[in-house]
Design a protein around this motif. Structure first.
Motif, PDB file in Angstrom:
ATOM      1  N   LEU A   1      -3.947  -9.885   3.993  1.00 24.52           N
ATOM      2  CA  LEU A   1      -3.798  -8.436   3.912  1.00 24.52           C
ATOM      3  C   LEU A   1      -2.810  -7.963   4.968  1.00 24.52           C
ATOM      4  O   LEU A   1      -2.858  -8.379   6.116  1.00 24.52           O
ATOM      5  N   GLY A   2      -1.933  -7.090   4.579  1.00 24.19           N
ATOM      6  CA  GLY A   2      -0.919  -6.611   5.506  1.00 24.19           C
ATOM      7  C   GLY A   2       0.401  -7.334   5.373  1.00 24.19           C
ATOM      8  O   GLY A   2       1.420  -6.890   5.907  1.00 24.19           O
ATOM      9  N   GLU A   3       0.401  -8.472   4.652  1.00 21.15           N
ATOM     10  CA  GLU A   3       1.655  -9.179   4.410  1.00 21.15           C
ATOM     11  C   GLU A   3       2.352  -8.598   3.183  1.00 21.15           C
ATOM     12  O   GLU A   3       1.711  -8.101   2.254  1.00 21.15           O
ATOM     13  N   ASP A   4       3.666  -8.675   3.183  1.00 22.31           N
ATOM     14  CA  ASP A   4       4.435  -8.074   2.092  1.00 22.31           C
ATOM     15  C   ASP A   4       4.320  -8.846   0.777  1.00 22.31           C
ATOM     16  O   ASP A   4       4.487  -8.281  -0.294  1.00 22.31           O
TER      17      ASP A   4
ATOM     18  N   LEU B   1     -10.553  -7.972  -7.096  1.00 21.13           N
ATOM     19  CA  LEU B   1     -10.950  -8.592  -5.830  1.00 21.13           C
ATOM     20  C   LEU B   1     -10.180  -7.992  -4.659  1.00 21.13           C
ATOM     21  O   LEU B   1     -10.750  -7.749  -3.594  1.00 21.13           O
ATOM     22  N   LEU B   2      -8.882  -7.762  -4.856  1.00 17.42           N
ATOM     23  CA  LEU B   2      -8.072  -7.158  -3.802  1.00 17.42           C
ATOM     24  C   LEU B   2      -8.599  -5.761  -3.473  1.00 17.42           C
ATOM     25  O   LEU B   2      -8.723  -5.383  -2.299  1.00 17.42           O
ATOM     26  N   ASP B   3      -8.940  -5.005  -4.507  1.00 17.80           N
ATOM     27  CA  ASP B   3      -9.480  -3.662  -4.312  1.00 17.80           C
ATOM     28  C   ASP B   3     -10.816  -3.725  -3.574  1.00 17.80           C
ATOM     29  O   ASP B   3     -11.096  -2.920  -2.674  1.00 17.80           O
TER      30      ASP B   3
ATOM     31  N   GLY C   1      -2.558  -3.452   3.751  1.00 16.23           N
ATOM     32  CA  GLY C   1      -1.506  -3.808   2.812  1.00 16.23           C
ATOM     33  C   GLY C   1      -0.906  -2.645   2.056  1.00 16.23           C
ATOM     34  O   GLY C   1      -0.220  -2.847   1.039  1.00 16.23           O
ATOM     35  N   TYR C   2      -1.132  -1.414   2.520  1.00 15.32           N
ATOM     36  CA  TYR C   2      -0.534  -0.237   1.887  1.00 15.32           C
ATOM     37  C   TYR C   2       0.744   0.136   2.637  1.00 15.32           C
ATOM     38  O   TYR C   2       0.731   0.277   3.863  1.00 15.32           O
ATOM     39  N   SER C   3       1.831   0.290   1.905  1.00 16.19           N
ATOM     40  CA  SER C   3       3.100   0.629   2.542  1.00 16.19           C
ATOM     41  C   SER C   3       3.154   2.088   2.968  1.00 16.19           C
ATOM     42  O   SER C   3       3.927   2.459   3.851  1.00 16.19           O
TER      43      SER C   3
END
Length: 344
Positions: A250-253, A285-287, A313-315
């Motif tokens: 999470l947090g990676e592009d 799953l990501l949500d 992971g939200y821009s």
């Protein structure tokens, strides 16, 4: 005091080896402390038994209060030897060098403890070993964080010597009153209110040989842990593996179905089909992971919502706010304010 509600995450009882004796040494009542935490003392006699993670973290918080030792977890971790950690400890001790030891421990960690992150990050000339309990039911984690970094620090000292010290030690909780003891224990600068708990050290140390390396015993441990520890069935294991990788990345592009499938050594379509067989999908799953971690991070008043959104992971903060309203029907700021009001 009521026992904490059980969670769906567990940790092997080997992580509490010697706890009863240590409580007595610190002047505490072991039976009372374990009882308040919902743990049967008999459970600690079987290293491969699963303890509830919430109850495990709670027992150290209760022990700190009832013994009057605010640094209970720190001291327990300082004296905890890697071989007392059971299978996970031997996975590290039997590896060829420190780098292999840490990578093997990271790989086997989900079988030792669920609902948590352990990640080795190699960045230029330095490495960072990150640790964090991420399960939503575990509210108080300071004592666990301090004892866990102490355990990992002791594992590294098997290769680097008893007086080795990391470059930095990071903790996500606020600075405690007796924080000078932390600096003395690790013999290193200790920073608080950080995004994760971590040990920072030079990358060159990964090549240091482990003095107790034993390839045959290592092979046995690597085969035994997935069989003796949860998750036991293959489908549940796949879901847990995907969730574990999502928490790590999470947090990676580049977080994507294809990227996670590649790490699992599966074709993307195969992963997609297996998740569908379990009644879920990659996006679901990501949500789910983002929702769990959002409330975890929002409990930290020092973490700005804009920074929190990036970690999930939200821009853009607006995308995070829309998702949060979909989950809870209120804004992240309102949720944080409501939590603060309940604690007054």
């Amino acid at each position: 005091m009521n026992s904490p509600a059980p969670s769906t995450a567990g940790v092997l009882a080997s992580a509490a080896s010697g706890l009863i004796d240590f409580i007595l040494q610190e002047g505490g009542d072991a039976e009372r402390i374990l009882g308040h935490s919902g743990i049967d003392p008999e459970q600690l006699n079987t290293p491969t038994l699963q303890l509830d993670l919430n109850q495990y973290c709670t027992v150290f918080e209760v022990a700190a209060r009832q013994t009057g030792n605010d640094n209970f977890g720190l001291r327990f971790g300082q004296q905890f030897k890697p071989d007392s950690l059971g299978m996970l400890g031997y996975v590290g001790l039997c590896s060829a060098n420190l780098g292999q030891a840490l990578r093997n421990v990271v790989r086997m960690f989900p079988y030792h403890q669920q609902g948590s992150l352990l990640h080795l990050i190699e960045m230029g000339d330095y490495c960072r070993l990150d640790y964090q309990v991420q399960h939503g039911s575990v509210a108080h984690k300071r004592q666990d964080a301090e004892l866990s970094l102490g355990m990992f620090n002791n594992l590294m000292r098997q290769a680097l010597g008893p007086h080795w010290a990391p470059e930095q030690v990071l903790f996500e909780h606020a600075q405690p009153q007796a924080w000078h003891e932390h600096c003395k224990t690790f013999d290193a600068p200790v920073l608080f209110n950080q995004p994760r708990n971590a040990l920072v050290f030079p990358r060159r140390l990964l090549d240091k040989p482990m003095p107790g390396r034993d390839p045959k015993l290592l092979t046995l441990m690597l085969e035994a842990m997935p069989k003796l520890s949860r998750p036991l069935d293959a489908q549940k294991s796949l879901l847990d593996d995907v969730k574990h990788l999502l928490r790590q990345r999470l947090g990676e592009d580049d977080i994507s179905l294809e990227g996670i499938a590649e790490q699992l050594r599966l074709p993307a379509w195969t992963l997609q089909r297996r998740l569908a067989d379990q009644g879920t999908s990659f996006s679901n799953l990501l949500d789910q992971i983002r929702r769990e971690l959002a409330t975890h991070y929002l409990q930290r008043a020092d973490l700005a919502i804009s920074e929190l959104a990036l970690q999930l992971g939200y821009s853009e903060i607006s995308a995070f706010s829309r998702a949060f309203r979909r989950w809870f029907a209120i804004s992240p700021q309102q949720w944080r304010q409501n939590q603060g009001s309940r604690q007054l």
